[in-house]
Design a protein around this motif. Structure first.
Motif, PDB file in Angstrom:
ATOM      1  N   LYS A  13       0.846  -1.198   0.000  1.00  0.00           N
ATOM      2  CA  LYS A  13       0.000   0.000   0.000  1.00  0.00           C
ATOM      3  C   LYS A  13       0.882   1.249   0.000  1.00  0.00           C
ATOM      4  O   LYS A  13       2.100   1.194   0.210  1.00  0.00           O
ATOM      5  CB  LYS A  13      -0.893   0.022   1.245  1.00  0.00           C
ATOM      6  CG  LYS A  13      -1.742  -1.220   1.457  1.00  0.00           C
ATOM      7  CD  LYS A  13      -2.900  -1.287   0.501  1.00  0.00           C
ATOM      8  CE  LYS A  13      -3.830  -2.458   0.868  1.00  0.00           C
ATOM      9  NZ  LYS A  13      -4.984  -2.562  -0.053  1.00  0.00           N
ATOM     10  N   THR A  14       0.249   2.405  -0.206  1.00  0.00           N
ATOM     11  CA  THR A  14       0.918   3.690  -0.018  1.00  0.00           C
ATOM     12  C   THR A  14       0.544   4.211   1.366  1.00  0.00           C
ATOM     13  O   THR A  14      -0.639   4.351   1.676  1.00  0.00           O
ATOM     14  CB  THR A  14       0.486   4.701  -1.090  1.00  0.00           C
ATOM     15  OG1 THR A  14       0.851   4.206  -2.381  1.00  0.00           O
ATOM     16  CG2 THR A  14       1.153   6.054  -0.872  1.00  0.00           C
ATOM     17  N   PHE A  15       1.555   4.488   2.209  1.00  0.00           N
ATOM     18  CA  PHE A  15       1.261   4.865   3.595  1.00  0.00           C
ATOM     19  C   PHE A  15       2.372   5.753   4.146  1.00  0.00           C
ATOM     20  O   PHE A  15       3.539   5.643   3.781  1.00  0.00           O
ATOM     21  CB  PHE A  15       1.088   3.620   4.473  1.00  0.00           C
ATOM     22  CG  PHE A  15       2.267   2.689   4.483  1.00  0.00           C
ATOM     23  CD1 PHE A  15       3.270   2.814   5.431  1.00  0.00           C
ATOM     24  CD2 PHE A  15       2.376   1.677   3.527  1.00  0.00           C
ATOM     25  CE1 PHE A  15       4.367   1.965   5.439  1.00  0.00           C
ATOM     26  CE2 PHE A  15       3.463   0.811   3.529  1.00  0.00           C
ATOM     27  CZ  PHE A  15       4.467   0.951   4.484  1.00  0.00           C
ATOM     28  N   TRP A  16       1.957   6.662   5.054  1.00  0.00           N
ATOM     29  CA  TRP A  16       2.902   7.556   5.713  1.00  0.00           C
ATOM     30  C   TRP A  16       3.846   6.789   6.625  1.00  0.00           C
ATOM     31  O   TRP A  16       3.430   5.848   7.315  1.00  0.00           O
ATOM     32  CB  TRP A  16       2.180   8.594   6.572  1.00  0.00           C
ATOM     33  CG  TRP A  16       1.362   9.639   5.881  1.00  0.00           C
ATOM     34  CD1 TRP A  16       0.035   9.915   6.098  1.00  0.00           C
ATOM     35  CD2 TRP A  16       1.801  10.589   4.903  1.00  0.00           C
ATOM     36  NE1 TRP A  16      -0.376  10.956   5.313  1.00  0.00           N
ATOM     37  CE2 TRP A  16       0.684  11.395   4.570  1.00  0.00           C
ATOM     38  CE3 TRP A  16       3.024  10.828   4.271  1.00  0.00           C
ATOM     39  CZ2 TRP A  16       0.752  12.418   3.635  1.00  0.00           C
ATOM     40  CZ3 TRP A  16       3.095  11.851   3.332  1.00  0.00           C
ATOM     41  CH2 TRP A  16       1.979  12.636   3.028  1.00  0.00           C
ATOM     42  N   ILE A  17       5.110   7.213   6.643  1.00  0.00           N
ATOM     43  CA  ILE A  17       6.033   6.860   7.720  1.00  0.00           C
ATOM     44  C   ILE A  17       6.377   8.160   8.448  1.00  0.00           C
ATOM     45  O   ILE A  17       5.887   9.225   8.089  1.00  0.00           O
ATOM     46  CB  ILE A  17       7.290   6.144   7.183  1.00  0.00           C
ATOM     47  CG1 ILE A  17       8.054   7.028   6.178  1.00  0.00           C
ATOM     48  CG2 ILE A  17       6.904   4.807   6.548  1.00  0.00           C
ATOM     49  CD1 ILE A  17       9.365   6.412   5.701  1.00  0.00           C
ATOM     50  N   GLY A  18       7.207   8.100   9.453  1.00  0.00           N
ATOM     51  CA  GLY A  18       7.372   9.255  10.341  1.00  0.00           C
ATOM     52  C   GLY A  18       8.416  10.273   9.946  1.00  0.00           C
ATOM     53  O   GLY A  18       8.910  10.998  10.813  1.00  0.00           O
ATOM     54  N   LEU A  19       8.770  10.379   8.670  1.00  0.00           N
ATOM     55  CA  LEU A  19       9.835  11.283   8.250  1.00  0.00           C
ATOM     56  C   LEU A  19       9.267  12.580   7.666  1.00  0.00           C
ATOM     57  O   LEU A  19       8.444  12.549   6.755  1.00  0.00           O
ATOM     58  CB  LEU A  19      10.720  10.596   7.207  1.00  0.00           C
ATOM     59  CG  LEU A  19      12.080  11.261   6.942  1.00  0.00           C
ATOM     60  CD1 LEU A  19      12.939  11.264   8.197  1.00  0.00           C
ATOM     61  CD2 LEU A  19      12.815  10.539   5.811  1.00  0.00           C
ATOM     62  N   LEU A  20       9.753  13.708   8.200  1.00  0.00           N
ATOM     63  CA  LEU A  20       9.293  15.034   7.807  1.00  0.00           C
ATOM     64  C   LEU A  20      10.451  15.845   7.240  1.00  0.00           C
ATOM     65  O   LEU A  20      11.549  15.857   7.798  1.00  0.00           O
ATOM     66  CB  LEU A  20       8.712  15.762   9.029  1.00  0.00           C
ATOM     67  CG  LEU A  20       8.375  17.249   8.877  1.00  0.00           C
ATOM     68  CD1 LEU A  20       7.184  17.452   7.957  1.00  0.00           C
ATOM     69  CD2 LEU A  20       8.108  17.881  10.244  1.00  0.00           C
TER      70      LEU A  20
END
Length: 373
Positions: A187-194
């Motif tokens: 899937k396409t999903f957020w990880i914690g990198l900003l």
């Protein structure tokens, strides 16, 4: 004090002592104020700090619209520029949301001035997206990685992970990277990198970036920002920090979210708990003033569900699972059984509370916790 009130107070005291009710009111609803004298950014922020607040953070178009209406209603003159809390001061442009060191890199993101890019896993590859976009996301707790198949922007995803797990997932080596890929189910999903050069001075997480113009030389050099009314709906403009602008402050760590769709009380509660924290609670006179300010400035009318419910067993009113400590009932009297309905609404015109049949349908007001680092 009549006998009924005395009995209710004794029951509330007993339930609080027994632990059946728990106080959940550690937060305050966000409220706003401004001063007319122009100050530079440092002076303005200092003035806000003196009242326990900060220069305002904008979280979405609704906030920007509220700010526009507030200044129009409360000022007898045209206000051109109002300080925002957004500054170009981040020392680390790329950071993990949990504070972990950025030692493992599979990112190809290169941000331009004013951009805020968040990292997602897309087809098993790291990819940068605008942080305001909505995607699935992956949380972690201990050594467990959990894909959450609900679409949220990056800040909303981070808040959800903190509430229900530990944080958005961070990746420190190839082994973790492969584990995230495996648990991500392609899937396409957020990880914690900003990736972001700018940050809000109150250290809260906001994906709102509606720049009016970053192309001119002043824009590329300025490290502070203002809200410019005549540039709405793209009101954020870079502004030299030493120049003058109107001070606009906010205090509180919980947003008021008006939901303009109708539902029963239980349906409204479920919606608010799924998407925010809960139906709105009002714990004291400051919260009452915050709700009045938001509804009045925003121009809402009619009645809205709030988190008030009457205990069928004991008859007193509660905020879902906590006692009502400060009330604002119509006619200054809480509805009493057996003639009362068991759910509560607020009237946007006079901010008075009244009882309603829980199966009636109304728009409603949620409370949203503000994520602070």
């Amino acid at each position: 004090m009549n006998l009924t009130t005395t009995v209710m107070m004794i029951l509330v005291f007993f339930l609080l002592c027994s632990g059946i009710f728990q106080f959940t009111f550690a937060s305050n609803l966000r409220i706003f104020n401004h001063t007319s004298e122009d100050k530079n950014w440092t002076e303005a922020q200092h003035e806000c700090n003196e009242t326990g607040g900060s220069l305002v953070t904008l979280y979405d178009d609704e906030d920007a619209t509220f700010m526009q209406k507030y200044m129009t209603k409360s000022s007898s003159w045209f206000v051109s520029s109002v300080w925002l809390g957004l500054t170009k001061t981040r020392t680390n442009v790329t950071t993990w949301s949990n504070g972990a060191p950025f030692i493992f890199n599979r990112s190809s993101v290169n941000i331009n001035d004013g951009q805020q890019i968040c990292e997602a896993m897309d087809k098993n590859t790291w990819k940068g997206f605008t942080c305001s976009g909505k995607h699935y996301f992956m949380c972690y707790k201990d050594n467990q990685y959990v894909l959450i198949e609900k679409k949220k922007d990056w800040c909303q995803a981070e808040l959800y992970c903190r509430q229900h797990y530990s944080n958005l997932v961070s990746i420190s080596d190839e082994e973790q990277n492969q584990k995230v890929i495996k648990e991500g189910k392609n899937k396409t999903f957020w990880i914690g990198l900003l990736h972001d050069e700018w940050e809000w001075v109150d250290k809260t997480c906001s994906t709102y970036r509606t720049w009016s113009d970053l192309s001119d030389s002043a824009g590329t050099e300025a490290k502070c920002t203002v809200h410019v009314q005549y540039l709405f709906p793209k009101p954020i403009k870079p502004h030299e920090c030493f120049q003058g602008a109107t001070t606009f402050c906010s205090t509180g760590d919980t947003r008021i979210r008006v939901i303009n769709r109708t539902a029963t009380w239980e349906e409204a509660l479920d919606y608010c708990e799924e998407n925010y924290i809960s139906l709105l609670w009002i714990k004291d006179v400051n919260d009452q003033e915050a709700v009045k300010q938001w509804l009045e400035v925003s121009g809402y009318t009619g009645t809205f569900w709030i988190g008030l419910r009457q205990s069928i067993m004991f008859g007193f009113w509660i905020w879902k699972d906590s006692p009502v400590l400060e009330s604002n009932w119509k006619d200054d009297k809480a509805p009493e059984m057996p003639f009362s309905n068991q759910c509560g609404v607020i009237n946007a015109t006079d901010n008075k509370w009244s009882d309603e049949n829980c199966f009636n349908e109304h728009p409603f007001i949620c409370a949203e916790k503000i994520l602070k680092y």
